[in-house]
Design a protein around this motif. Structure first.
Motif, mmCIF file in Angstrom:
data_model
loop_
_atom_site.group_PDB
_atom_site.id
_atom_site.type_symbol
_atom_site.label_atom_id
_atom_site.label_comp_id
_atom_site.label_asym_id
_atom_site.label_seq_id
_atom_site.Cartn_x
_atom_site.Cartn_y
_atom_site.Cartn_z
ATOM 1 N N ASP A 1 0.822 -1.127 0.058
ATOM 2 C CA ASP A 1 0.053 -0.089 -0.035
ATOM 3 C C ASP A 1 0.720 1.086 -0.112
ATOM 4 O O ASP A 1 0.940 1.888 0.920
ATOM 5 N N TYR A 2 1.507 1.491 -1.091
ATOM 6 C CA TYR A 2 2.429 2.510 -1.057
ATOM 7 C C TYR A 2 1.457 3.971 -1.236
ATOM 8 O O TYR A 2 0.734 4.143 -2.007
ATOM 9 N N THR B 1 8.910 -1.263 3.343
ATOM 10 C CA THR B 1 9.980 -1.684 2.573
ATOM 11 C C THR B 1 11.097 -0.770 2.230
ATOM 12 O O THR B 1 12.087 -0.849 1.728
ATOM 13 N N ASN B 2 10.806 0.522 2.856
ATOM 14 C CA ASN B 2 11.824 1.775 2.677
ATOM 15 C C ASN B 2 12.275 1.780 1.107
ATOM 16 O O ASN B 2 13.438 1.920 0.836
ATOM 17 N N THR B 3 11.296 1.799 0.386
ATOM 18 C CA THR B 3 11.612 2.075 -1.255
ATOM 19 C C THR B 3 11.647 3.388 -1.441
ATOM 20 O O THR B 3 10.498 4.056 -1.288
ATOM 21 N N VAL B 4 12.783 3.815 -2.537
ATOM 22 C CA VAL B 4 12.731 5.034 -3.135
ATOM 23 C C VAL B 4 12.319 4.905 -4.497
ATOM 24 O O VAL B 4 12.958 3.983 -5.001
ATOM 25 N N PHE B 5 11.384 5.314 -5.065
ATOM 26 C CA PHE B 5 10.854 5.390 -6.663
ATOM 27 C C PHE B 5 11.652 6.431 -7.307
ATOM 28 O O PHE B 5 11.958 7.494 -6.804
ATOM 29 N N GLY C 1 12.737 -2.059 12.961
ATOM 30 C CA GLY C 1 11.415 -1.607 13.548
ATOM 31 C C GLY C 1 10.412 -1.685 12.642
ATOM 32 O O GLY C 1 10.211 -2.648 11.679
ATOM 33 N N ILE C 2 9.345 -0.683 12.434
ATOM 34 C CA ILE C 2 8.292 -0.738 11.437
ATOM 35 C C ILE C 2 8.816 -0.107 10.109
ATOM 36 O O ILE C 2 8.096 -0.100 9.024
ATOM 37 N N GLY C 3 9.828 0.212 10.030
ATOM 38 C CA GLY C 3 10.470 1.066 8.776
ATOM 39 C C GLY C 3 9.763 2.115 8.315
ATOM 40 O O GLY C 3 9.218 2.975 9.252
#
Length: 553
Positions: A281-282, A309-313, A339-341
């Protein structure tokens, strides 16, 4: 003489491992509140000089407590910040305040604008959602609105022309002349409400201190499945038309609108639930920014994702924003999860002054702040051409492990980049903690300030004499609110440097004098101008050189 309301003492500097960032200041006590009360501090905006005295300021605000305030702090010495202005919200709140700074009624006096998702009920069916505090105009005096201190009242308020008993939760705020008509607009992103998730663009006719009134120029509303925590602007395809980027926290949902002229907005890109198959759910919380990181004259879009997920797009650069498709959206990199990121606000700048742009990102539950720096060559959509580091780590700073019992539950919710508020030549990054844990760690704080040691400090050096006339690209670029303009003269001559908007109107003269041969650096402070594209032009006896720069607030 400036009236200082409260002074917070500089905390001892801490340098983090493998980082040139230092912790230089923090707010450990909220004014007017009991010691170590729960946080709810959810926003900070930094890098203004609203009273034009040369010292930078920042604003922060909290909500959801019995008493909710917006506060302004101003630098008064190296790593020293004073509380110089405040106001208590007069309404009950449900979640987060919005804050912006700019001259919304175009009268030459900067305004502090703040919103609150005010609670509508039978006693108050249509309370104000927005308040404006206009600077009173005395250089060096942080007086805004009417009156001072506890007696301050807004210059104006507004309910967004809502019908009674409407749930309406404004969040993202930008002051900008988005349609290039010579007047600033207020762009509001509405995260949720009875009418859906919205973008609303409004301008002011007349002056708010007199008989001025609001005019809604554009309103888009749709019943998306998630909330809107991000509405930003930019010109990704560099065609001179600004775009609105609306990111919805709904499995990666986005809309882009291009402003084609006065009150003319066209939807040019839409993607819905891009990550529905992966069930991730980004969304984005003020984490979408557009910048030309590799300096090739085309901009990319960078997005800090909200999920653990700590993702950079990154979104590909384009010559025409309307040709974008979901195939242009790429996962750039991810950070290890603690933790929860989850990632929060994203800022873009060149804090160490080495010419390579960085993404500054808050790691909410990670308890970390990340700097992701472009290496200076190669495609910016390839993660191999970036390097990242944690420039702050609360676990390292506190000595409390994330696996301890009890441990910390940080929520580094909102961050803001400033370009040297205290005049020591070092840019700052501020961030807030929405969830303090004073019972676990007495040294916790509501607002934190990091400062970077520049690799290449901005200096004038008249001993360096170039063999031809030179005008460097300003840096940092994009910038907020100030940037350095460097140029070189092969011989003594008269020099003029002027700043222009996209319509060719001259806004400010930075240099206008005879100079000896050498290399010079001058700073341009754009605190009083809205986000957007500007041009700076160097004119000598025989030549003119013009370059483009981007202000992002």
């Amino acid at each position: 003489m400036k009236r200082v309301l409260l002074l917070f003492v500089l905390f001892s500097t801490l340098t983090f491992a493998q980082s040139n960032w230092n912790m230089v200041w923090k707010l450990s006590q909220k004014p007017f509140m009991d010691p170590q009360i729960g946080s709810e501090m959810a926003i900070v905006k930094a890098g203004f000089d609203t009273d034009q005295d040369g010292w930078g300021e920042f604003l922060c605000a909290w909500t959801d407590l019995d008493k909710n305030f917006i506060l302004m702090y101003e630098a008064s010495a190296d790593n020293t910040y004073d509380l110089v202005w405040y106001w208590q919200y007069p309404v009950a709140a449900n979640t987060f305040a919005g804050v912006a700074v700019g001259d919304i009624d175009n009268n030459g006096k900067v305004d502090i604008i703040t919103t609150m998702p005010s609670v509508a009920n039978t006693e108050s069916p249509n309370p104000p959602r927005l308040w404006v505090f206009e600077w009173q105009g005395v250089v060096g005096e942080n007086n805004y609105g009417n009156g001072t201190g506890d007696a301050v009242t807004p210059t104006a308020d507004w309910n967004y022309e809502l019908p009674d008993n409407t749930d309406f939760r404004p969040y993202s705020l930008i002051v900008e002349d988005i349609d290039h008509d010579g007047k600033n607009e207020l762009i509001t992103g509405v995260r949720s409400g009875d009418r859906g998730r919205e973008i609303l663009v409004a301008s002011v006719e007349g002056e708010l201190s007199g008989f001025g009134f609001w005019q809604i120029e554009f309103n888009y509303a749709q019943a998306f499945g998630g909330s809107v925590y991000n509405v930003t602007t930019g010109d990704m395809d560099h065609d001179g038309n600004q775009e609105l980027y609306m990111f919805v926290w709904d499995l990666f949902t986005m809309r882009i609108f291009e402003c084609m002229g006065d009150q003319n907005y066209q939807e040019v890109f839409a993607v819905d639930n891009l990550y529905s198959t992966q069930a991730v759910d980004y969304g984005s919380l003020e984490g979408v920014r557009v910048a030309d990181v590799d300096g090739n004259g085309k901009s990319e879009m960078y997005i800090a994702g909200t999920e653990p997920t700590n993702t950079v797009f990154v979104v590909d650069e384009t010559d025409d924003i309307s040709t974008l498709t979901s195939a242009n959206i790429h996962e750039l990199l991810s950070f290890p999860q603690i933790g929860i990121g989850k990632l929060r606000t994203l800022n873009i700048g060149d804090p160490d002054g080495d010419g390579n742009m960085s993404l500054l990102i808050g790691g909410e539950g990670n308890g970390q702040i990340f700097e992701v720096e472009y290496k200076g060559s190669g495609s910016p959509i390839d993660g191999a051409n970036w390097e990242w580091k944690a420039i702050f780590d609360v676990w390292e700073y506190s000595g409390i492990a994330p696996t301890a019992n009890p441990t910390l539950t940080p929520r580094y919710f909102y961050g803001s980049y400033a370009n040297d508020m205290d005049k020591d030549g070092k840019p700052e990054y501020l961030f807030v903690n929405y969830s303090t844990d004073f019972s676990v760690w007495s040294d916790d704080a509501y607002v934190w300030m990091l400062e970077v040691d520049n690799a290449n400090s901005v200096r004038g050096d008249n001993n360096l004499i170039p063999n031809k006339l030179e005008l460097n690209q300003n840096y940092p670029n994009p910038f907020n609110p100030s940037t350095a303009i460097k140029f070189g003269l092969p011989e003594a001559q008269f020099v003029s440097i002027n700043i222009y908007d996209v319509l060719g109107n001259k806004l400010q003269t930075v240099v206008n004098e005879n100079l000896q041969a050498g290399t010079y650096t001058y700073n341009f402070d754009a605190s009083k101008y809205p986000s957007g594209i500007y041009f700076y032009s160097l004119t000598t006896n025989n030549s003119t050189i013009t370059k483009k720069m981007m202000l992002i607030k």
